[in-house]
Design an enzyme around this catalytic site. Structure first.
Site, short mmCIF file in Angstrom:
data_model
loop_
_atom_site.label_atom_id
_atom_site.label_comp_id
_atom_site.label_asym_id
_atom_site.label_seq_id
_atom_site.Cartn_x
_atom_site.Cartn_y
_atom_site.Cartn_z
N GLY A 4 26.91 46.39 49.61
CA GLY A 4 28.19 45.77 49.31
C GLY A 4 29.32 46.59 49.89
O GLY A 4 29.10 47.46 50.72
N ILE B 205 26.70 49.99 46.68
CA ILE B 205 26.97 50.96 47.74
C ILE B 205 26.04 50.81 48.95
O ILE B 205 26.38 51.26 50.03
CB ILE B 205 26.94 52.43 47.23
CG1 ILE B 205 25.54 52.86 46.80
CG2 ILE B 205 27.92 52.62 46.08
CD1 ILE B 205 25.43 54.37 46.65
N HIS C 71 45.43 39.56 33.64
CA HIS C 71 44.97 40.27 34.83
C HIS C 71 45.32 39.48 36.11
O HIS C 71 45.97 39.99 37.02
CB HIS C 71 43.45 40.48 34.72
CG HIS C 71 42.83 41.20 35.87
ND1 HIS C 71 42.44 42.51 35.80
CD2 HIS C 71 42.54 40.80 37.13
CE1 HIS C 71 41.94 42.89 36.97
NE2 HIS C 71 41.98 41.86 37.79
N GLU C 72 44.94 38.23 36.13
CA GLU C 72 45.18 37.43 37.34
C GLU C 72 46.67 37.19 37.55
O GLU C 72 47.15 37.15 38.67
CB GLU C 72 44.42 36.09 37.27
CG GLU C 72 42.90 36.21 37.11
CD GLU C 72 42.25 37.15 38.13
OE1 GLU C 72 42.82 37.37 39.22
OE2 GLU C 72 41.17 37.69 37.81
N GLU D 92 44.13 46.79 42.32
CA GLU D 92 43.96 46.43 40.91
C GLU D 92 45.03 47.04 40.00
O GLU D 92 44.97 46.90 38.79
CB GLU D 92 42.56 46.82 40.41
CG GLU D 92 41.41 46.08 41.09
CD GLU D 92 41.45 44.57 40.89
OE1 GLU D 92 42.02 44.11 39.88
OE2 GLU D 92 40.93 43.85 41.76
N HIS E 169 48.02 40.09 39.48
CA HIS E 169 47.81 39.93 40.92
C HIS E 169 48.84 38.94 41.48
O HIS E 169 49.45 39.17 42.52
CB HIS E 169 46.42 39.38 41.22
CG HIS E 169 45.31 40.38 41.10
ND1 HIS E 169 45.32 41.59 41.75
CD2 HIS E 169 44.14 40.34 40.41
CE1 HIS E 169 44.20 42.25 41.47
NE2 HIS E 169 43.47 41.51 40.64
N TYR F 290 31.24 48.82 48.50
CA TYR F 290 31.67 49.97 47.71
C TYR F 290 31.18 51.32 48.24
O TYR F 290 31.29 52.32 47.55
CB TYR F 290 31.23 49.80 46.25
CG TYR F 290 32.12 48.85 45.49
CD1 TYR F 290 33.17 49.33 44.72
CD2 TYR F 290 31.92 47.49 45.54
CE1 TYR F 290 34.00 48.47 44.02
CE2 TYR F 290 32.75 46.61 44.85
CZ TYR F 290 33.77 47.11 44.09
OH TYR F 290 34.59 46.24 43.40
ZN ZN Z 1 41.55 41.95 39.86
#
Ligand code: ZN
Length: 697
Positions: free
Chosen positions: A617, A614, A481-482, A511, A485, A619
């Site tokens: 934060g 929400i 995953h990283e 993402e 990125h 989101y």
């Molecule tokens: Zn990520």
């Protein structure tokens, strides 16, 4: 004898890689203050003769980079080599850094120059990436109230301040309410079912709360509403009545008394709507989506509706399975099969054990870090025609375990480099895993290209003795995953600093490459190539791989439905809900839950009072992003499936296309266009549903 003043402050050395070995906490305040002062002076000069052409943006970048680079290093060290001295230095200058960044982003003369550029003769000569950069800056400034005048501007600023206070209070109420509740258990029968690690955690919590003699074996045990404690209890405790008790406490968090968030939610929603209207949007959801990839509220709702249709029946089936399991009469389950909300996690866990009887620990010996890295880099070479070379010693590092790598293109030219800090160091490194930029790619005034550099950090266990670090499968996925990125940061071909690599990418699209890379962990050849038992050298046994794959779709419909419930509710509250006597927030919750849950919430459910994503934060009207990014990454991976995963030539051709679009273009092109260019069409939900075992009938 040494004269300290003659020594250069290492944070002010800005050519090349940061001299981590020499940077100390005492360097932070003087360096950052110096760089802020220089930026201040430079900004004032630039504001005096900001021209309506591209040179203004280049100058702005030149001015901002020294501080940005040094502050990036400081923040990085906060994450990987934290200390009380560093924290103190960081907090001493943090406010000033925020102030100067706001001054640059909200400068009236610069905004006027950008607007004049947008509407003037120089505009047509800019390329698409430059135009997008300017448009994004103008939008950002407009959304921070730049175009509002007089009373409207004052009102906007008041709203921003009130919102920030209310959101902070909301979050604090959740923390306080969480802390205020606990359940102390003294009888061994009360903790039946809890694994030793959870008993250890519960005994530690009891010791922290004035029971110094608490032990994991004999208690007392303290169970709290902190998520690790709460969810471990819900998953494992045999005492059904106690599960019910803690469940009811959890859904009532911050919903009454001094920490009641109910009035705050209404105020926050009303102020967000008012803010949106001041900025020319009819709802807050539309304001939120103005800076995101998703095409609009309708588009997001349509996508969620599709996922809902595909997952509902499967979630109902999941529930039936739990009922059937309960009827078998296992300890802690309702023998009549009447599954309640506080049985779901418990029964799911038992079902998981029954079906996939492997543990994370069993897999570890098959994934030694060096082998996993070899497999990952071989995959990168196959897909993207790049070579990753170990280059330890070629860059100063902040800890001896940090590795350094170079990336070369197919012709052997260096195009990027990165650090990998793989191991957990609880004493001074923050938890979790992340990828970040150290240096952003940029074409400099002399035409030379400054190459990108990335930081990758994970938190896996360090090597023991002369054995390498052995990874859980989840840690392998995290590394992929990283690295995804990191690839987007490093394989960019953009030369404008504001939109190169990870910069300037819409929040709900970042993402894509990371989750895309995770898919390869389930690709048999890739997985087999990187699994070698640390002692025997054997590959992962096929039955284990099959279980691993099957576990990926375990209760996928139920989990998807839950995310849809939250995402739909978030959008509804920020798009259609009007606070007033006709309907309350709870009415909205009930209405959405009727469609998106298979086991309806209790009438007294107030989980929204603890929904910090929400209300406190980032989101707000953005919770859908979780699903959005999964749709994109699964759909991108399916391009490889369609081309044929078995044929190296088609894999290579598809990989090249992915590299030239998703990985190369960074924020220089709208992500929907990037995706469409790669995929040859707009995104669809088909691949995600198929990978989740939820194919529509
Ligand atoms: Zn990520």
């Amino acid at each position: 004898m040494q004269d300290g003043s003659a020594q250069q402050n290492p944070l002010l050395e800005q050519d090349g890689l940061p001299p981590f070995e020499r940077i100390q906490a005492e360097h932070v305040v003087p360096a950052i203050k110096d760089l802020i002062a220089r930026l201040e002076t430079g900004l004032t000069l630039l504001e005096k003769d900001a021209r309506p052409d591209w040179s203004t943006l280049e100058r702005l970048t030149d001015l901002g980079e020294p501080l940005g680079f040094a502050w990036g290093v400081v923040n990085h060290l906060m994450g990987v080599r934290n200390s009380p001295e560093l924290r103190k230095a960081h907090s001493e200058v943090q406010g000033d850094v925020v102030m100067i960044s706001m001054r640059a982003a909200q400068s009236e003369p610069l905004y006027a120059a950008l607007s004049a550029l947008r509407n003037g003769p120089a505009w047509a000569a800019l390329d698409a990436a430059q135009q997008r950069t300017v448009d994004k800056k103008i939008l950002e400034a407009r959304l921070s109230g730049m175009e509002l005048k007089g009373a409207q501007r004052d009102r906007f600023n008041t709203i921003e301040q009130e919102l920030s206070e209310l959101e902070t209070r909301f979050g604090n109420n959740v923390l306080d309410a969480t802390k205020a509740w606990s359940m102390e258990l003294t009888d061994k029968a009360d903790v039946a079912g809890l694994p030793p690690s959870v008993l250890g955690m519960a005994a530690q919590a009891a010791r922290g709360a004035g029971k110094p003699d608490a032990t994991p074996e004999n208690g007392p045990w303290r169970i709290t509403l902190d998520v690790p404690s709460f969810s471990a209890f819900m998953r494992n405790a045999h005492r059904r009545d106690l599960r019910e008790k803690i469940y009811r406490a959890f859904i009532a968090r911050a919903a009454s008394g001094e920490t009641d968030n109910t009035p705050l939610m209404e105020k926050i929603l009303a102020l967000r709507t008012e803010k949106a209207r001041l900025l020319g949007f009819d709802t807050f959801a539309r304001l939120s989506l103005a800076t995101k990839m998703a095409p609009g509220v309708d588009g997001v709702e349509k996508l969620l509706e599709e996922l809902l249709r595909a997952s509902r029946a499967s979630a109902e089936k999941d529930l039936e399975e739990l009922r059937a399991l309960a009827r078998k009469g296992i300890p802690g389950a309702p023998a009549d099969g009447n599954v309640a909300l506080w049985d779901v996690e418990f029964l799911s866990e038992r079902l998981r054990e029954e079906r996939f009887n492997f543990t994370e620990e069993e897999l570890r010996p098959y994934f030694p870090l060096p082998r996993v890295l070899d497999g990952l880099f071989a995959l990168a070479e196959r897909l993207f025609d790049v070579k990753v070379l170990r280059a330890d010693g070629q860059a100063p590092v902040w800890h001896k375990d940090v590795m350094f790598f170079l990336i070369q293109d197919g012709d052997g030219n260096q195009i990027a480099s990165f650090y990998l800090d793989p191991y957990s160091r609880p004493e001074n490194k923050r938890g979790g895993a992340w990828a970040d930029e150290c240096v952003a790619r940029r074409t400099l005034a002399d035409g030379k290209v400054r190459l990108p550099v990335a930081y990758l950090a994970c938190n896996q266990s360090a090597p023991v003795g002369n054995q390498p670090s052995l990874m859980t499968f989840r840690e392998v996925e995290t590394l992929f995953h990283e690295f995804g990125h990191g690839l987007q940061h490093m394989l960019t071909t953009v030369g404008y600093a504001d939109v190169s690599g990870l910069r300037g990418i819409e929040w709900d699209a970042v993402e894509l490459p990371s989750q895309f890379m995770e898919n390869w962990c389930y690709h048999p050849e890739t997985l087999m190539e990187m699994s070698r038992h640390v002692d025997t050298g054997a590959q992962l046994p096929k039955p284990l791989f099959e279980k691993l794959k099957a576990a990926r779709t375990f209760r996928a419909g139920s989990m998807m439905l839950r995310q849809i419930y939250f995402a739909r509710l978030d959008l509804e509250l920020h798009h259609r809900f009007q606070p007033g006597p006709e309907q309350t927030i709870v009415d909205v919750q009930r209405r959405i839950a009727a469609h998106t849950t298979v086991l309806p919430p209790l009438a007294e459910d107030r989980f929204l009072c603890g929904f910090t994503h929400i209300f406190a934060g980032g989101y707000a009207a953005g919770y859908y992003s979780y699903k959005w990014a999964e749709v994109l990454s699964a759909d991108a991976f399916s391009a490889f499936e369609e081309a044929g995963l078995g044929d190296p030539r088609t894999v290579k051709a598809t990989g090249r296309r992915f590299r030239d679009t998703v990985l190369a273009l960074g924020g220089s092109v709208h992500p929907l266009e990037v995706f469409t260019t790669f995929r040859g069409r707009s995104p669809t939900t088909e691949a995600l549903l198929r990978h989740s075992g939820l194919v529509t009938g």
